[in-house]
Scaffold this motif. Structure first.
Motif, short mmCIF file in Angstrom:
data_model
loop_
_atom_site.label_atom_id
_atom_site.label_comp_id
_atom_site.label_asym_id
_atom_site.label_seq_id
_atom_site.Cartn_x
_atom_site.Cartn_y
_atom_site.Cartn_z
N ARG A 1 30.38 -8.95 8.13
CA ARG A 1 31.37 -9.60 8.54
C ARG A 1 32.34 -8.91 7.69
NH1 ARG A 1 27.42 -13.26 7.63
NH2 ARG A 1 28.48 -14.28 6.01
N VAL A 2 33.55 -8.73 8.25
CA VAL A 2 34.60 -7.91 7.40
C VAL A 2 35.88 -9.02 7.66
CG1 VAL A 2 35.85 -5.88 7.19
CG2 VAL A 2 33.76 -5.79 7.94
N THR A 3 36.79 -9.24 6.55
CA THR A 3 38.12 -9.87 6.59
C THR A 3 39.07 -8.61 6.04
OG1 THR A 3 36.95 -11.83 6.10
CG2 THR A 3 39.39 -11.81 5.64
N ARG A 4 40.02 -8.38 6.37
CA ARG A 4 41.08 -7.37 6.22
C ARG A 4 42.25 -8.02 5.75
NH1 ARG A 4 38.02 -4.66 10.20
NH2 ARG A 4 37.48 -2.34 9.49
N TRP A 5 43.16 -7.76 4.82
CA TRP A 5 44.47 -8.14 4.69
C TRP A 5 45.26 -7.13 4.60
CZ3 TRP A 5 40.20 -10.06 1.78
CH2 TRP A 5 39.79 -11.36 2.20
N LEU A 6 46.69 -6.96 5.29
CA LEU A 6 47.53 -5.87 5.08
C LEU A 6 48.77 -6.63 4.45
CD1 LEU A 6 48.24 -2.99 5.83
CD2 LEU A 6 49.07 -3.75 7.96
N VAL A 7 49.32 -6.03 3.49
CA VAL A 7 50.38 -6.66 2.44
C VAL A 7 51.66 -6.00 2.60
CG1 VAL A 7 50.83 -7.84 0.30
CG2 VAL A 7 48.58 -7.50 1.04
N ASN A 8 52.70 -6.72 2.83
CA ASN A 8 54.06 -5.92 2.37
C ASN A 8 54.42 -6.08 0.87
OD1 ASN A 8 56.58 -5.23 2.18
ND2 ASN A 8 57.57 -6.41 3.67
N PRO A 9 54.18 -5.28 0.22
CA PRO A 9 54.39 -5.39 -1.46
C PRO A 9 55.79 -5.85 -1.80
CG PRO A 9 54.14 -2.91 -1.01
CD PRO A 9 53.94 -3.64 0.51
N GLY A 10 56.77 -5.66 -0.96
CA GLY A 10 58.17 -6.01 -1.44
C GLY A 10 58.51 -4.88 -2.50
N VAL A 11 58.11 -3.94 -2.67
CA VAL A 11 58.44 -2.66 -3.77
C VAL A 11 58.13 -1.46 -2.89
CG1 VAL A 11 57.93 -4.01 -5.87
CG2 VAL A 11 56.14 -2.40 -4.51
N PRO A 12 58.93 -0.53 -3.29
CA PRO A 12 58.64 0.92 -2.64
C PRO A 12 57.10 1.29 -2.91
CG PRO A 12 60.63 0.88 -3.97
CD PRO A 12 60.03 -0.28 -4.27
N THR B 1 52.17 3.72 5.16
CA THR B 1 53.46 4.14 4.60
C THR B 1 54.20 2.51 4.35
OG1 THR B 1 54.22 3.65 6.95
CG2 THR B 1 53.55 6.15 6.17
N GLU B 2 55.49 2.62 3.84
CA GLU B 2 56.22 1.75 3.33
C GLU B 2 56.69 1.03 4.86
OE1 GLU B 2 60.18 0.82 0.86
OE2 GLU B 2 59.13 2.55 0.42
N GLU B 3 57.08 1.99 5.65
CA GLU B 3 57.52 1.20 7.09
C GLU B 3 56.43 0.60 7.56
OE1 GLU B 3 59.49 3.06 11.13
OE2 GLU B 3 58.57 4.45 9.85
N HIS B 4 55.41 1.20 7.71
CA HIS B 4 54.15 0.34 8.46
C HIS B 4 54.04 -0.89 7.78
CE1 HIS B 4 50.37 -0.16 10.43
NE2 HIS B 4 49.79 -0.35 9.28
N LEU B 5 53.97 -1.01 6.37
CA LEU B 5 53.64 -2.20 5.74
C LEU B 5 54.80 -3.31 5.96
CD1 LEU B 5 52.35 -0.68 2.34
CD2 LEU B 5 51.04 -1.97 4.30
N GLN B 6 56.09 -2.90 6.08
CA GLN B 6 57.20 -3.86 5.97
C GLN B 6 57.15 -4.30 7.61
OE1 GLN B 6 60.50 -1.44 5.46
NE2 GLN B 6 60.47 -1.55 3.21
N ARG B 7 56.60 -3.53 8.71
CA ARG B 7 56.48 -3.86 9.89
C ARG B 7 55.46 -4.82 10.20
NH1 ARG B 7 56.24 0.77 12.60
NH2 ARG B 7 58.46 1.01 12.60
N ASN B 8 54.25 -4.28 9.55
CA ASN B 8 52.93 -5.20 9.71
C ASN B 8 52.40 -6.13 8.68
OD1 ASN B 8 52.49 -3.57 12.76
ND2 ASN B 8 52.86 -2.14 11.11
N GLY B 9 52.87 -5.77 7.63
CA GLY B 9 51.92 -6.41 6.46
C GLY B 9 52.62 -7.94 6.10
N ARG B 10 52.05 -8.75 5.62
CA ARG B 10 52.32 -10.15 5.27
C ARG B 10 52.79 -10.08 4.00
NH1 ARG B 10 47.04 -13.06 5.75
NH2 ARG B 10 48.50 -15.16 5.41
N TRP B 11 53.55 -11.29 3.81
CA TRP B 11 54.25 -11.58 2.33
C TRP B 11 53.08 -11.62 1.24
CZ3 TRP B 11 58.64 -9.49 1.48
CH2 TRP B 11 59.61 -9.52 1.95
N PRO B 12 53.27 -11.50 0.30
CA PRO B 12 52.18 -11.20 -0.84
C PRO B 12 51.54 -12.69 -1.27
CG PRO B 12 53.62 -9.80 -1.53
CD PRO B 12 54.45 -10.43 -0.51
N ALA B 13 52.42 -13.51 -1.46
CA ALA B 13 51.92 -15.31 -1.81
C ALA B 13 50.78 -15.59 -1.03
CB ALA B 13 52.88 -16.03 -1.88
#
Length: 241
Positions: free
Chosen positions: A42-53, A65-77
């Motif tokens: 069973r797999v749980t995945r997380w994608l994060v917009n790190p808020g940094v370059p 890529t930074e663009e992909h993470l900004q578009r699809n990632g969630r905020w870190p907290a």
């Protein structure tokens, strides 16, 4: 009797902006849970917009890529909270957690929790400590005289474990889990009577010895790099005066 390497295991892996655990950020992570050897994970995945370059060198490794993470990632907290909760759940049910080069991934998560949650990984684990199995430490101790590199890719090749999609967090977690099972089987005579809790304690000792050996080698070769002996989590650096 079912030995630990045939029973329930989980595995955790991260992809990051770099290799500095104090300053780099998590951009993706995965937790893989397997109830027994051969069972469907069973797999749980997380994608994060790190808020940094996101450096190009990091993107070359994991493809994010930074663009992909900004578009699809969630905020870190909230993501760091979910990761810590997920690891705490594994600890609570007594399921050993496989982490390849544990001081890297677990320390990064701890620093992200401090950064975004004003907390620490230790706070999530106060009631039930993790039982970590680190295939890098296990292999290096049990087959210490084997020459060559010991990256996850190398260990997979050595133990005959498939690795498809290297540097994708879930793929790496699955591979690390299967390598750990393979190490257990190959060195069963030395490992089968040890519990995961006993192995956790032993690995801390083994890793410290391995770190001292590497530090001595660096000193002889004139390299100033410092090797941290702490395992599976590096202590927080003291605040600057």
């Amino acid at each position: 009797m079912t030995y630990w390497y045939e029973g329930p295991l989980a595995a955790f892996d991260t992809e990051t902006t770099g290799v500095d655990v104090e300053n780099d950020r998590i951009v993706s992570a995965a937790l893989v849970v397997q109830d027994a050897s051969g069972a469907r994970p069973r797999v749980t995945r997380w994608l994060v917009n790190p808020g940094v370059p996101v450096p190009a060198a990091a993107t070359e490794v994991h493809g994010l890529t930074e663009e992909h993470l900004q578009r699809n990632g969630r905020w870190p907290a909230p993501v760091m909270y979910e990761m810590a909760e997920a690891l705490a759940e594994q600890a609570a049910v007594g399921r050993p957690l496989v982490v390849m080069n544990a001081p890297f991934d677990l320390t990064l998560l701890d620093r992200e929790l401090r950064r975004h949650r004003a907390s620490s990984l230790g706070r999530w684990l106060e009631r039930s400590p993790l039982r970590v199995l680190d295939p890098w430490v296990l292999d290096k101790h049990l087959d210490r005289y084997r020459k060559g590199r010991r990256t996850l890719t190398d260990l997979c090749a050595h133990y005959g474990v498939p690795l498809e999609g290297a540097h994708e967090a879930a793929a790496d977690a699955v591979a690390a889990l299967e390598v750990t099972r393979a190490v257990g089987r190959r060195f069963a005579a030395r490992l089968e009577r040890l519990s995961p809790a006993e192995l956790h304690t032993l690995q801390a000792v083994w890793h410290a010895a391995q770190a001292r050996g590497l530090q001595s080698w660096f000193a002889r070769s004139g390299t100033e790099e410092e090797v941290d002996p702490a395992w599976p989590l590096r202590p927080e650096l003291p605040a600057a005066a």
